[in-house]
Motif scaffolding. Structure first.
Motif, PDB file in Angstrom:
ATOM      1  N   LYS A   3      56.197 -62.655  26.179  1.00 54.11           N
ATOM      2  CA  LYS A   3      55.928 -62.904  27.591  1.00 54.11           C
ATOM      3  C   LYS A   3      54.529 -62.431  27.941  1.00 54.11           C
ATOM      4  O   LYS A   3      53.977 -61.525  27.292  1.00 54.11           O
ATOM      5  N   ARG A   4      53.947 -63.066  28.945  1.00 54.69           N
ATOM      6  CA  ARG A   4      52.610 -62.695  29.416  1.00 54.69           C
ATOM      7  C   ARG A   4      52.678 -62.344  30.893  1.00 54.69           C
ATOM      8  O   ARG A   4      53.352 -63.015  31.672  1.00 54.69           O
ATOM      9  N   ASP A 154      56.193 -65.342  45.037  1.00 56.48           N
ATOM     10  CA  ASP A 154      55.535 -64.044  44.934  1.00 56.48           C
ATOM     11  C   ASP A 154      54.964 -63.742  43.557  1.00 56.48           C
ATOM     12  O   ASP A 154      54.207 -62.783  43.402  1.00 56.48           O
ATOM     13  N   SER A 155      55.278 -64.560  42.554  1.00 57.65           N
ATOM     14  CA  SER A 155      54.846 -64.196  41.205  1.00 57.65           C
ATOM     15  C   SER A 155      54.522 -65.400  40.313  1.00 57.65           C
ATOM     16  O   SER A 155      54.389 -65.243  39.106  1.00 57.65           O
ATOM     17  N   GLU A 234      59.030 -54.148  37.725  1.00 58.48           N
ATOM     18  CA  GLU A 234      60.165 -53.972  36.813  1.00 58.48           C
ATOM     19  C   GLU A 234      61.135 -55.145  36.904  1.00 58.48           C
ATOM     20  O   GLU A 234      61.631 -55.641  35.885  1.00 58.48           O
ATOM     21  N   TYR A 235      61.418 -55.594  38.114  1.00 59.46           N
ATOM     22  CA  TYR A 235      62.334 -56.725  38.275  1.00 59.46           C
ATOM     23  C   TYR A 235      61.740 -57.989  37.660  1.00 59.46           C
ATOM     24  O   TYR A 235      62.414 -58.711  36.909  1.00 59.46           O
ATOM     25  N   LEU A 236      60.498 -58.285  37.989  1.00 52.90           N
ATOM     26  CA  LEU A 236      59.863 -59.499  37.492  1.00 52.90           C
ATOM     27  C   LEU A 236      59.756 -59.482  35.968  1.00 52.90           C
ATOM     28  O   LEU A 236      59.966 -60.497  35.298  1.00 52.90           O
ATOM     29  N   TYR A 237      59.435 -58.333  35.424  1.00 50.96           N
ATOM     30  CA  TYR A 237      59.298 -58.203  33.970  1.00 50.96           C
ATOM     31  C   TYR A 237      60.652 -58.375  33.290  1.00 50.96           C
ATOM     32  O   TYR A 237      60.763 -59.041  32.258  1.00 50.96           O
ATOM     33  N   PHE A 248      50.835 -61.079  38.809  1.00 48.70           N
ATOM     34  CA  PHE A 248      51.092 -59.887  39.614  1.00 48.70           C
ATOM     35  C   PHE A 248      49.814 -59.534  40.374  1.00 48.70           C
ATOM     36  O   PHE A 248      49.049 -58.670  39.966  1.00 48.70           O
ATOM     37  N   PRO A 249      49.551 -60.236  41.496  1.00 49.14           N
ATOM     38  CA  PRO A 249      48.312 -60.010  42.257  1.00 49.14           C
ATOM     39  C   PRO A 249      48.470 -58.853  43.255  1.00 49.14           C
ATOM     40  O   PRO A 249      49.383 -58.841  44.078  1.00 49.14           O
TER      41      PRO A 249
END
Length: 308
Positions: A3-4, A154-155, A234-237, A248-249
């Motif tokens: 993942k990036r 958001d991401s 943490e949630y997004l990852y 992740f801006p």
């Protein structure tokens, strides 16, 4: 493929422009002006030192007023290899301007930044993220490639819908209910790429004290915001597939993040982010380039309000 995560700092160089009351036209308070000068001098220097320490290239959104008022400081940013984007002339709230005023501000701001850097700016963020129905149409007209003001996602980057093509009936209780009981029309994507904005990844509301802005606080414990930022990441990852990606801006301001306690927050947060596999630090124009090249998944915002 692993993942990036494309992490990016967007720094709004509001400096003095954010304090000269472009929303109301009231006289500027000299103490507030001094806070803007701090941001344009001490704040910029501290942030440049921070980015150098961690070898991070960032995107700085500059009102043209800041460029013309503090050219030596802005030159340091450009010379260090950071991206410079648009942020109005005097931090005007776009939603309060008529279409011609918006066009005049864009034309002047592009001219100032292009003459200063030698190249046309590619990105724009609305002062206070206060946009208008004409915003996207005008960005297209002036050839601006990306925006950092909207929050449909958001991401993930996406082609932002154009508000001027959307029918949205305002609830007006002075009229019969049948007048406002209508759905939003279909959203139609523009050619402008959106790098999502996010109030919960912004330093201004929690850390900037303003006696005239009810949304600001000024005394929030940095540990509280550090935890808030970490929980979002943490949630997004966790949810991102092993072969997926997300952006992740983070949005900050030199007169806020240039304060000692906030610098320490950024140091801790950067080091924590860097402990995760797949994290890369990029400018927002790099995000746009990868999205356009099909290297980032992105999302679609059209055909209604569904994200897919």
């Amino acid at each position: 493929m692993p993942k990036r995560v494309l992490c990016s700092y967007g720094i709004d160089i509001d400096a003095v422009s954010g304090w000269i009351n472009t929303k109301t036209g009231a006289p500027a308070n000299p103490t507030d002006v001094s806070r803007g000068v701090f941001g344009a001098t001490v704040g910029i220097d501290r942030l440049l030192k921070l980015w150098e320490k961690y070898n991070i290239k960032t995107t700085w959104f500059a009102p043209a007023h800041s460029v013309e008022s503090f050219p030596k400081q802005i030159r340091k940013i450009v010379d260090a290899g950071h991206e410079l984007g648009l942020h109005g002339y005097t931090h005007e709230f776009v939603s309060t301007l008529d279409e011609q005023q918006q066009r005049d501000v864009l034309e002047k701001s592009i001219k100032v930044l292009q003459e200063f850097t030698g190249k046309k700016p590619r990105g724009w963020t609305a002062p206070a993220w206060s946009t208008s129905n004409e915003t996207i149409q005008l960005l297209e007209e002036f050839g601006i490639e990306y925006d950092h003001s909207f929050m449909h996602h958001d991401s993930q980057p996406y082609y932002v819908p154009s508000p001027h093509l959307t029918t949205l009936v305002t609830t007006d209780t002075s009229k019969p209910a049948s007048h406002w009981m209508q759905p939003m029309s279909t959203l139609k994507a523009s050619s402008v790429v959106e790098v999502p904005a996010n109030w919960h990844l912004d330093d201004w509301p929690p850390f900037q004290l303003s006696l005239t802005q009810a949304s600001t606080h000024g005394y929030v414990d940095t540990a509280t915001i550090e935890r808030l930022w970490k929980e979002q990441f943490e949630y997004l990852y966790r949810e991102c597939p092993d072969d997926g990606s997300f952006v992740f801006p983070i949005s900050i301001h030199p007169q806020v993040s240039g304060k000692p306690q906030v610098i320490l927050l950024h140091e801790r947060f950067i080091e924590w982010l860097n402990s995760h596999e797949g994290v890369e630090w990029v400018t927002m124009e790099q995000i746009v380039d990868e999205f356009k090249a099909g290297k980032l998944a992105g999302v679609t915002v059209e055909g209604g309000v569904e994200l897919s």
